[in-house]
Design a protein around this motif. Sequence first.
Motif, PDB file in Angstrom:
ATOM      1  N   UNK A 153       0.822  -1.211   0.000  1.00 44.81           N
ATOM      2  CA  UNK A 153       0.000   0.000   0.000  1.00 44.81           C
ATOM      3  C   UNK A 153       0.854   1.259   0.000  1.00 44.81           C
ATOM      4  N   UNK A 154       2.060   1.142   0.543  1.00 43.81           N
ATOM      5  CA  UNK A 154       2.872   2.329   0.770  1.00 43.81           C
ATOM      6  C   UNK A 154       4.121   2.395  -0.097  1.00 43.81           C
ATOM      7  N   UNK A 155       4.729   1.248  -0.393  1.00 39.50           N
ATOM      8  CA  UNK A 155       5.964   1.301  -1.164  1.00 39.50           C
ATOM      9  C   UNK A 155       5.719   1.695  -2.609  1.00 39.50           C
ATOM     10  N   UNK A 156       4.498   1.483  -3.102  1.00 38.34           N
ATOM     11  CA  UNK A 156       4.184   1.971  -4.437  1.00 38.34           C
ATOM     12  C   UNK A 156       4.272   3.477  -4.538  1.00 38.34           C
ATOM     13  N   UNK A 157       4.111   4.154  -3.390  1.00 40.41           N
ATOM     14  CA  UNK A 157       4.201   5.612  -3.390  1.00 40.41           C
ATOM     15  C   UNK A 157       5.603   6.101  -3.721  1.00 40.41           C
ATOM     16  N   UNK A 158       6.611   5.261  -3.459  1.00 46.63           N
ATOM     17  CA  UNK A 158       7.981   5.693  -3.711  1.00 46.63           C
ATOM     18  C   UNK A 158       8.252   5.810  -5.210  1.00 46.63           C
ATOM     19  N   UNK A 159       7.669   4.914  -5.992  1.00 46.30           N
ATOM     20  CA  UNK A 159       7.774   5.065  -7.436  1.00 46.30           C
ATOM     21  C   UNK A 159       7.097   6.343  -7.897  1.00 46.30           C
ATOM     22  N   UNK A 160       5.970   6.683  -7.240  1.00 51.05           N
ATOM     23  CA  UNK A 160       5.268   7.923  -7.567  1.00 51.05           C
ATOM     24  C   UNK A 160       6.114   9.139  -7.224  1.00 51.05           C
ATOM     25  N   UNK A 161       6.803   9.096  -6.094  1.00 56.57           N
ATOM     26  CA  UNK A 161       7.682  10.202  -5.704  1.00 56.57           C
ATOM     27  C   UNK A 161       8.787  10.388  -6.737  1.00 56.57           C
ATOM     28  N   UNK A 162       9.365   9.282  -7.202  1.00 55.69           N
ATOM     29  CA  UNK A 162      10.403   9.360  -8.226  1.00 55.69           C
ATOM     30  C   UNK A 162       9.848  10.001  -9.499  1.00 55.69           C
ATOM     31  N   UNK A 163       8.639   9.587  -9.894  1.00 51.93           N
ATOM     32  CA  UNK A 163       8.027  10.151 -11.106  1.00 51.93           C
ATOM     33  C   UNK A 163       7.761  11.633 -10.971  1.00 51.93           C
ATOM     34  N   UNK A 164       7.251  12.053  -9.813  1.00 49.82           N
ATOM     35  CA  UNK A 164       6.983  13.474  -9.586  1.00 49.82           C
ATOM     36  C   UNK A 164       8.286  14.276  -9.620  1.00 49.82           C
ATOM     37  N   UNK A 165       9.339  13.734  -8.998  1.00 50.48           N
ATOM     38  CA  UNK A 165      10.629  14.430  -8.999  1.00 50.48           C
ATOM     39  C   UNK A 165      11.182  14.560 -10.410  1.00 50.48           C
ATOM     40  N   UNK A 166      10.948  13.536 -11.236  1.00 49.70           N
ATOM     41  CA  UNK A 166      11.419  13.568 -12.617  1.00 49.70           C
ATOM     42  C   UNK A 166      10.752  14.701 -13.400  1.00 49.70           C
ATOM     43  N   UNK A 167       9.493  14.980 -13.047  1.00 54.12           N
ATOM     44  CA  UNK A 167       8.750  16.042 -13.738  1.00 54.12           C
ATOM     45  C   UNK A 167       9.081  17.415 -13.149  1.00 54.12           C
ATOM     46  N   UNK A 168       9.063  17.498 -11.818  1.00 55.03           N
ATOM     47  CA  UNK A 168       9.241  18.784 -11.139  1.00 55.03           C
ATOM     48  C   UNK A 168      10.683  19.281 -11.240  1.00 55.03           C
ATOM     49  N   UNK A 169      11.659  18.365 -11.168  1.00 47.52           N
ATOM     50  CA  UNK A 169      13.061  18.748 -11.132  1.00 47.52           C
ATOM     51  C   UNK A 169      13.493  19.679 -12.253  1.00 47.52           C
ATOM     52  N   UNK A 170      13.300  19.295 -13.528  1.00 50.94           N
ATOM     53  CA  UNK A 170      13.721  20.187 -14.611  1.00 50.94           C
ATOM     54  C   UNK A 170      13.019  21.535 -14.590  1.00 50.94           C
ATOM     55  N   UNK A 171      11.732  21.553 -14.202  1.00 53.21           N
ATOM     56  CA  UNK A 171      10.994  22.812 -14.166  1.00 53.21           C
ATOM     57  C   UNK A 171      11.545  23.733 -13.082  1.00 53.21           C
ATOM     58  N   UNK A 172      11.740  23.178 -11.884  1.00 53.70           N
ATOM     59  CA  UNK A 172      12.262  23.990 -10.782  1.00 53.70           C
ATOM     60  C   UNK A 172      13.706  24.404 -11.060  1.00 53.70           C
ATOM     61  N   UNK A 173      14.502  23.462 -11.589  1.00 50.96           N
ATOM     62  CA  UNK A 173      15.890  23.778 -11.898  1.00 50.96           C
ATOM     63  C   UNK A 173      16.007  24.886 -12.926  1.00 50.96           C
ATOM     64  N   UNK A 174      15.196  24.792 -13.985  1.00 50.02           N
ATOM     65  CA  UNK A 174      15.216  25.830 -15.016  1.00 50.02           C
ATOM     66  C   UNK A 174      14.749  27.175 -14.483  1.00 50.02           C
ATOM     67  N   UNK A 175      13.674  27.163 -13.684  1.00 49.87           N
ATOM     68  CA  UNK A 175      13.128  28.412 -13.146  1.00 49.87           C
ATOM     69  C   UNK A 175      14.131  29.093 -12.215  1.00 49.87           C
ATOM     70  N   UNK A 176      14.689  28.332 -11.267  1.00 49.85           N
ATOM     71  CA  UNK A 176      15.621  28.919 -10.314  1.00 49.85           C
ATOM     72  C   UNK A 176      16.871  29.454 -11.005  1.00 49.85           C
ATOM     73  N   UNK A 177      17.350  28.719 -12.002  1.00 53.25           N
ATOM     74  CA  UNK A 177      18.559  29.147 -12.713  1.00 53.25           C
ATOM     75  C   UNK A 177      18.321  30.445 -13.489  1.00 53.25           C
TER      76      UNK A 177
END
Length: 582
Positions: A153-177
């Motif tokens: 029930x809970x470990x599946x959330x970790x794959x979701x966290x990885x997916x969200x980070x994959x999407x959010x990371x480039x956007x936040x990195x580009x914006x902050x830079x």
Amino acid sequence: MEAFPNSDEDYVPTLEEDPALGLSHREKMEILFAVMLGIFLAALDQTIVGPALPTIATQLSGNDLYVWVVTIFLLTSTISIPFWGKLSDLYGRKPIFMIGIVIFLIGSALSGLSQNMQMLILFRGIQGVGAGSLFPVALAIIGDMFTPQERGKYQGLFGAVFGIAFIVGPLVGGFLTEQVSWHWIFYVNIPIGIVSLIVIQRLLPTVKTPRATSNFDVLGGAIFTVAITFLLVGLTNKQFGEWADLTVGGFIAVSIVGILLFILAEARAKEPIVPLDLFRHRTYSSSMVSTFFASFAFFGAIIFLPRWFQFVHGFSPTNSGLAALPLMAGLIISSVGSGLIVSRTGKYKWLLVGAIVLMGVATALMTQLTAETALPIVWFWMFLAGLGVGPTFSVFTIVVQNAVPFHQLGVATSNLTFFRQIGGAVALAVVGTIFGSTFLEQIQPQMTAAGVPPQAQGALGQALASGKLDFNNLTGVGDLGAAILAAVDAGTRTIVEPFITQIVTGLHAAFSLAVAQTFWIGVGAAIIAAIAAATMHEHALRTEHGPALAETAPAGAPASAATEAATASAADGSSRPAVTTE
């Protein structure tokens, strides 16, 4: 029935001993949130830095050291993973997880303060050491708090966290830079990490086990560090050299010798970092092999897709990250969904095999990629690939933790993370070789097919040979033809300019065919991963914390028989951990 040897060190924790049994549901959810923040830190850092690297390298005058900003993080995080897992088994999850977060935050703060590339590389190495603890120890904490049947029930959330980070990371990195400063791509980790530390310190009990010993395997650790360092540096150097080069093939050969020596050292160690007896368990060993090749297929399948979006369709680096949304959507859906299915049904073997087969089918479809392939079709292929990848993130962790003795849960989880990361590193080197050679082979025939005359091809070839034109610097430029004309001298420009449209068409075709060829590696790796997963024994998920499955139960006996036997053993004075709540 496969089984680990019986040991009086395996036990069924009591209310006083097990940190999970003494926590309320609300406290468990708060700890889960804090642990997921730790996972998010590690995943975000791997994606947020990418968009900022060109700016960082320019401002710090370090283009020649560009690749090492990424390589050093991969190197130190990968090497440290087994150490953190072993230490968490010996000294408890709470102190090890908190130490890992603190090291990661110190590395982040120092990276943001860097004044040159050498400083940044050093501090990114420190950051990687801390990051090596976050994923495996976090998953082990979930293993401590929830029984194998509940973990899905809970470990599946970790794959979701990885997916969200994959999407959010480039956007936040580009914006902050672009809008603030590249320094803040490192500082942003600090408040997230502090919140995680506060919750973990306040709620997670400390488990102190009498198995803690000073007989840490120093020799094995030293050999392992040297072997994996040579392996990862050799694989990194492959991006710039040939397999026969001393710093590529020679380094990899040294690493192979080192790995063999490491195995010998572990066989003799009193407290091995990687207990070799774990690999005698078919479910455990098949999970490691399958995870390695599934990661190989995953990274092999996606590593050049963002570049394809940039080179062929003119996407910016940030938009090419957004183009991966279908892949991440599939990954998130299947990671969470597969965890729930396993938790509800207790079945995982054929779910894993089916998911890996689906990933193989998706990568097989991607071998048909051309410059003319419609984007919705590519996105559909990516969505299918994501559906196949998701269960390999969540379910293999459940399988491994369900199969091993309770006191080896940390090291088993860290080994799984290590095999996943090494699979991706090897895939990067192999697919990079295939891509580079295929692209060069296809340029001339594809330009000829597009109608580029020999004299224009010759002028373009001279520009490439002289170094005035580098296709590696022409991704994400928007207008490839204008970028080519701007990169060549006046004499060459007059020859190629009348045929620039045909040249661009030929380059797009060659690039697409080269990317398509890399997907065959993913197909082959998926086949091996599926076969390995099919060989595992499917054990019923335990409904309570206890010894590894079937350790004491006879063949055909219910799982509770093993639990009852272990309980009796514990009652007779087996080793037990002591728990304190801080």
